[in-house]
Design an enzyme around this catalytic site. Structure first.
Site, PDB file in Angstrom:
ATOM      1  N   SER A 160       0.837  -1.194   0.000  1.00  0.00           N
ATOM      2  CA  SER A 160       0.000   0.000   0.000  1.00  0.00           C
ATOM      3  C   SER A 160       0.873   1.245   0.000  1.00  0.00           C
ATOM      4  O   SER A 160       1.986   1.234   0.558  1.00  0.00           O
ATOM      5  CB  SER A 160      -0.862  -0.034   1.263  1.00  0.00           C
ATOM      6  N   TYR A 204      -2.520  -0.780  10.594  1.00  0.00           N
ATOM      7  CA  TYR A 204      -2.697  -1.489   9.315  1.00  0.00           C
ATOM      8  C   TYR A 204      -1.494  -1.220   8.412  1.00  0.00           C
ATOM      9  O   TYR A 204      -0.872  -2.139   7.862  1.00  0.00           O
ATOM     10  CB  TYR A 204      -4.003  -1.041   8.653  1.00  0.00           C
ATOM     11  N   LYS A 226       1.812  -3.614   6.671  1.00  0.00           N
ATOM     12  CA  LYS A 226       2.268  -3.647   5.274  1.00  0.00           C
ATOM     13  C   LYS A 226       3.769  -3.375   5.215  1.00  0.00           C
ATOM     14  O   LYS A 226       4.502  -4.004   4.468  1.00  0.00           O
ATOM     15  CB  LYS A 226       1.509  -2.623   4.426  1.00  0.00           C
TER      16      LYS A 226
HETATM   17  P1  NAD Z   1     -10.966  -7.593   0.843  1.00  0.00           P
HETATM   18  O1  NAD Z   1     -11.237  -7.577   2.299  1.00  0.00           O
HETATM   19  O2  NAD Z   1     -12.092  -7.413  -0.094  1.00  0.00           O
HETATM   20  O3  NAD Z   1     -10.184  -8.918   0.446  1.00  0.00           O
HETATM   21  C1  NAD Z   1      -9.339  -9.601   1.346  1.00  0.00           C
HETATM   22  C2  NAD Z   1      -9.702 -11.069   1.278  1.00  0.00           C
HETATM   23  O4  NAD Z   1      -8.840 -11.810   2.161  1.00  0.00           O
HETATM   24  C3  NAD Z   1     -11.128 -11.348   1.716  1.00  0.00           C
HETATM   25  O5  NAD Z   1     -11.754 -12.191   0.761  1.00  0.00           O
HETATM   26  C4  NAD Z   1     -10.988 -12.065   3.063  1.00  0.00           C
HETATM   27  O6  NAD Z   1     -12.028 -12.987   3.282  1.00  0.00           O
HETATM   28  C5  NAD Z   1      -9.634 -12.729   2.903  1.00  0.00           C
HETATM   29  N1  NAD Z   1      -8.906 -12.987   4.158  1.00  0.00           N
HETATM   30  C6  NAD Z   1      -8.651 -12.112   5.158  1.00  0.00           C
HETATM   31  N2  NAD Z   1      -7.926 -12.704   6.123  1.00  0.00           N
HETATM   32  C7  NAD Z   1      -7.677 -13.979   5.704  1.00  0.00           C
HETATM   33  C8  NAD Z   1      -6.980 -15.070   6.250  1.00  0.00           C
HETATM   34  N3  NAD Z   1      -6.379 -14.984   7.435  1.00  0.00           N
HETATM   35  N4  NAD Z   1      -6.920 -16.230   5.546  1.00  0.00           N
HETATM   36  C9  NAD Z   1      -7.544 -16.338   4.335  1.00  0.00           C
HETATM   37  N5  NAD Z   1      -8.243 -15.334   3.783  1.00  0.00           N
HETATM   38  C10 NAD Z   1      -8.295 -14.161   4.449  1.00  0.00           C
HETATM   39  O7  NAD Z   1      -9.852  -6.451   0.579  1.00  0.00           O
HETATM   40  P2  NAD Z   1      -9.282  -5.860  -0.778  1.00  0.00           P
HETATM   41  O8  NAD Z   1      -9.681  -4.443  -0.847  1.00  0.00           O
HETATM   42  O9  NAD Z   1      -9.574  -6.762  -1.897  1.00  0.00           O
HETATM   43  O10 NAD Z   1      -7.732  -5.877  -0.444  1.00  0.00           O
HETATM   44  C11 NAD Z   1      -6.893  -6.939  -0.819  1.00  0.00           C
HETATM   45  C12 NAD Z   1      -5.487  -6.657  -0.321  1.00  0.00           C
HETATM   46  O11 NAD Z   1      -5.048  -5.406  -0.836  1.00  0.00           O
HETATM   47  C13 NAD Z   1      -5.395  -6.583   1.200  1.00  0.00           C
HETATM   48  O12 NAD Z   1      -4.175  -7.169   1.603  1.00  0.00           O
HETATM   49  C14 NAD Z   1      -5.359  -5.094   1.445  1.00  0.00           C
HETATM   50  O13 NAD Z   1      -4.697  -4.770   2.629  1.00  0.00           O
HETATM   51  C15 NAD Z   1      -4.583  -4.601   0.229  1.00  0.00           C
HETATM   52  N6  NAD Z   1      -4.837  -3.181  -0.076  1.00  0.00           N
HETATM   53  C16 NAD Z   1      -6.132  -2.766  -0.257  1.00  0.00           C
HETATM   54  C17 NAD Z   1      -6.382  -1.420  -0.517  1.00  0.00           C
HETATM   55  C18 NAD Z   1      -7.793  -0.913  -0.684  1.00  0.00           C
HETATM   56  O14 NAD Z   1      -8.015   0.288  -0.566  1.00  0.00           O
HETATM   57  N7  NAD Z   1      -8.774  -1.784  -0.986  1.00  0.00           N
HETATM   58  C19 NAD Z   1      -5.307  -0.503  -0.608  1.00  0.00           C
HETATM   59  C20 NAD Z   1      -4.016  -0.972  -0.439  1.00  0.00           C
HETATM   60  C21 NAD Z   1      -3.793  -2.314  -0.170  1.00  0.00           C
HETATM   61  N1  UFG Z   2     -13.332  10.379   3.296  1.00  0.00           N
HETATM   62  C1  UFG Z   2     -14.387  11.208   3.582  1.00  0.00           C
HETATM   63  N2  UFG Z   2     -15.559  10.646   3.979  1.00  0.00           N
HETATM   64  C2  UFG Z   2     -15.732   9.294   4.104  1.00  0.00           C
HETATM   65  C3  UFG Z   2     -14.652   8.450   3.811  1.00  0.00           C
HETATM   66  C4  UFG Z   2     -13.450   9.028   3.414  1.00  0.00           C
HETATM   67  O1  UFG Z   2     -14.270  12.423   3.487  1.00  0.00           O
HETATM   68  O2  UFG Z   2     -16.821   8.861   4.494  1.00  0.00           O
HETATM   69  C5  UFG Z   2     -12.067  10.950   2.842  1.00  0.00           C
HETATM   70  C6  UFG Z   2     -10.925  10.659   3.764  1.00  0.00           C
HETATM   71  O3  UFG Z   2     -10.875  11.571   4.833  1.00  0.00           O
HETATM   72  C7  UFG Z   2      -9.738  10.763   2.802  1.00  0.00           C
HETATM   73  C8  UFG Z   2     -10.310  10.309   1.458  1.00  0.00           C
HETATM   74  O4  UFG Z   2     -11.728  10.408   1.591  1.00  0.00           O
HETATM   75  O5  UFG Z   2      -9.356  12.091   2.712  1.00  0.00           O
HETATM   76  C9  UFG Z   2      -9.956   8.875   1.084  1.00  0.00           C
HETATM   77  O6  UFG Z   2     -10.268   8.041   2.207  1.00  0.00           O
HETATM   78  P1  UFG Z   2     -10.331   6.463   2.110  1.00  0.00           P
HETATM   79  O7  UFG Z   2     -10.660   5.963   3.470  1.00  0.00           O
HETATM   80  O8  UFG Z   2     -11.196   6.059   0.984  1.00  0.00           O
HETATM   81  O9  UFG Z   2      -8.854   6.085   1.684  1.00  0.00           O
HETATM   82  P2  UFG Z   2      -7.457   6.400   2.418  1.00  0.00           P
HETATM   83  O10 UFG Z   2      -6.700   7.256   1.454  1.00  0.00           O
HETATM   84  O11 UFG Z   2      -7.617   6.876   3.774  1.00  0.00           O
HETATM   85  O12 UFG Z   2      -6.878   4.924   2.578  1.00  0.00           O
HETATM   86  C10 UFG Z   2      -6.550   4.155   1.477  1.00  0.00           C
HETATM   87  C11 UFG Z   2      -6.754   2.664   1.758  1.00  0.00           C
HETATM   88  C12 UFG Z   2      -5.802   2.160   2.802  1.00  0.00           C
HETATM   89  C13 UFG Z   2      -4.397   2.575   2.489  1.00  0.00           C
HETATM   90  C14 UFG Z   2      -4.311   4.041   2.225  1.00  0.00           C
HETATM   91  C15 UFG Z   2      -2.950   4.425   1.788  1.00  0.00           C
HETATM   92  O13 UFG Z   2      -8.073   2.432   2.217  1.00  0.00           O
HETATM   93  O14 UFG Z   2      -5.840   0.756   2.753  1.00  0.00           O
HETATM   94  O15 UFG Z   2      -5.216   4.394   1.182  1.00  0.00           O
HETATM   95  O16 UFG Z   2      -2.623   3.636   0.683  1.00  0.00           O
HETATM   96  F1  UFG Z   2      -3.579   2.271   3.529  1.00  0.00           F
END
Ligand code: NAD
Ligand code: UFG
Length: 339
Positions: free
Chosen positions: A125, A150, A154
């Site tokens: 991330s 979190y 990472k």
């Molecule tokens: P998600 O929660 O939709 O997907 C994660 C999946 O992992 C789920 O299907 C969950 O059931 C499974 N899981 C969780 N813990 C587990 C375990 N111990 N064993 C087996 N399965 C498990 O999330 P996502 O948005 O698809 O994110 C996927 C990855 O990308 C995550 O590692 C997340 O941290 C990373 N990531 C997501 C974002 C974002 O904004 N969505 C940003 C940066 C990084």
């Molecule tokens: N925000 C609002 N209202 C809401 C939700 C979010 O104003 O109801 C704003 C937040 O304050 C922020 C922006 O929208 O300014 C984006 O927020 P998100 O929660 O959607 O995303 P973040 O940038 O905080 O976090 C994301 C991922 C994390 C990751 C991070 C850095 O969710 O997993 O980017 O990569 F760690």
């Protein structure tokens, strides 16, 4: 073509990546405990691809279950999505995050080593850049101290993987640093389906649009940005999924550990997201300004030059696509994967 183990493959980014893998001719084995996802997503992935995949329900902290998977399937490489991702929750229950994300990743890497599978793509991330670096972030910057537990998990897993690759040149590891994934597959069959109140901006906006929430709270209007609201680098989840396929194919031909930013490089403000969503989809999003959210940075976005030069990857979907596709998914599935 390769056989890929996808941990967390039933989740938001995982399901879109499984579809891209199948579409590019790879075989897919999903390993997921379904703690934050639904099997319906995988049924829909198979219907869209018109190809089957294998699914095993299991937890990455379960060594025996992992060994069994590597025994039963001749896996060539692993894409590792499984983990917990709610920033706020990670401040309340840090041990659950350390266990799932750090201990779970360690279990997986150990099982891979026992099975002699050394190709890995890891979901990292942009949060690993921490608050000391200035956007646009590039991969040569030193890792910062993430602002939450979190993000810390990472950073730790990235470091653990780098040291593992350094000690044994058989390893080939991609660290994909995602910025803000949004959007959904054009079909509207798969998409983001958060449990409870969404933490992230985009699912909150679409849930307001569909009538599940009354209004959006925009956190902070006095940031040092053009319109005073935070800026992020929003990236379409299908572009992100494609980056995984390219990183995987790169890793099958290289060794070592390498990080790539996956973002568009364009900062977009929270207010611009709301306004553009309204314009593109013709729906009003009632909103109010609320105090800043703890831990938010004013502005961050990627320099993705390295991904372009080394993976031949660049974002293709526009902001309008992201907002139309997010809405298409939510409109067709007002309650996500729940009936
Ligand atoms: P998600 O929660 O939709 O997907 C994660 C999946 O992992 C789920 O299907 C969950 O059931 C499974 N899981 C969780 N813990 C587990 C375990 N111990 N064993 C087996 N399965 C498990 O999330 P996502 O948005 O698809 O994110 C996927 C990855 O990308 C995550 O590692 C997340 O941290 C990373 N990531 C997501 C974002 C974002 O904004 N969505 C940003 C940066 C990084
Ligand atoms: N925000 C609002 N209202 C809401 C939700 C979010 O104003 O109801 C704003 C937040 O304050 C922020 C922006 O929208 O300014 C984006 O927020 P998100 O929660 O959607 O995303 P973040 O940038 O905080 O976090 C994301 C991922 C994390 C990751 C991070 C850095 O969710 O997993 O980017 O990569 F760690």
């Amino acid at each position: 073509m390769a056989k890929i183990l996808v941990t967390g493959g039933a989740g938001y980014i995982g399901s879109h990546t499984c579809l891209e893998l199948l579409n590019t001719g790879h075989e897919v084995v999903v390993f997921d405990n379904l703690c934050n996802s639904s099997k319906i997503a995988l049924e829909r992935v198979q219907a869209l691809a018109q190809k089957p995949l294998n699914f095993i329900q299991g937890d990455i902290r379960d060594m025996q279950a992992l060994d069994q998977v590597f025994h039963d399937y001749k896996i060539d490489a692993v894409i590792h999505f499984a983990g917990l991702k709610a920033v706020g929750e990670s401040q309340k229950i840090p041990l659950a995050y350390f266990d799932n994300n750090i201990a779970g990743s360690l279990c997986l890497v150990q099982a891979m080593e026992r099975a002699e599978v050394f190709q890995l793509v890891f979901s990292s991330s942009a949060t690993v850049y921490g608050e000391l670096n200035q956007a646009p972030y590039h991969e040569e910057m030193p890792l910062g101290m993430p602002t939450n537990n979190y993000g810390y998990t990472k950073m730790v897993v990235e470091q653990l993987l780098e040291k593992t690759a350094l000690a044994n040149p058989a390893w080939s590891i991609a660290l994909l640093r995602y910025f803000n994934p949004v959007g959904a597959h054009k079909s509207g069959e798969i998409g983001e389906d958060p449990q409870g109140i969404p933490n992230n901006l985009m699912p909150f906006v679409t849930q307001v649009a569909v009538g599940r929430r009354s209004k959006l709270a925009i956190f902070g209007q006095d940031y040092p940005t053009l319109d005073g609201t935070c800026e992020r680098d929003f990236i379409h989840v299908v572009d992100l999924a494609k980056a995984h396929v390219l990183a995987l194919e790169n890793r099958l031909n290289h060794t070592g550990c390498r990080a790539w930013n996956i973002g568009t490089g364009k900062p977009i403000s929270v207010l611009a997201i709301k306004n553009t969503f309204e314009r593109v989809n013709g729906i009003e999003i009632p909103f109010e300004f609320a105090p800043r959210r703890t831990g938010d940075l004013a502005s961050f976005y990627a320099d993705s030059t390295r991904a372009y030069q080394e993976l031949n990857w660049k974002a293709e979907y526009s902001l309008e696509d992201m907002l139309a596709d997010s809405w298409n998914w939510q409109r067709k599935n007002p309650n996500g994967f729940n009936p």
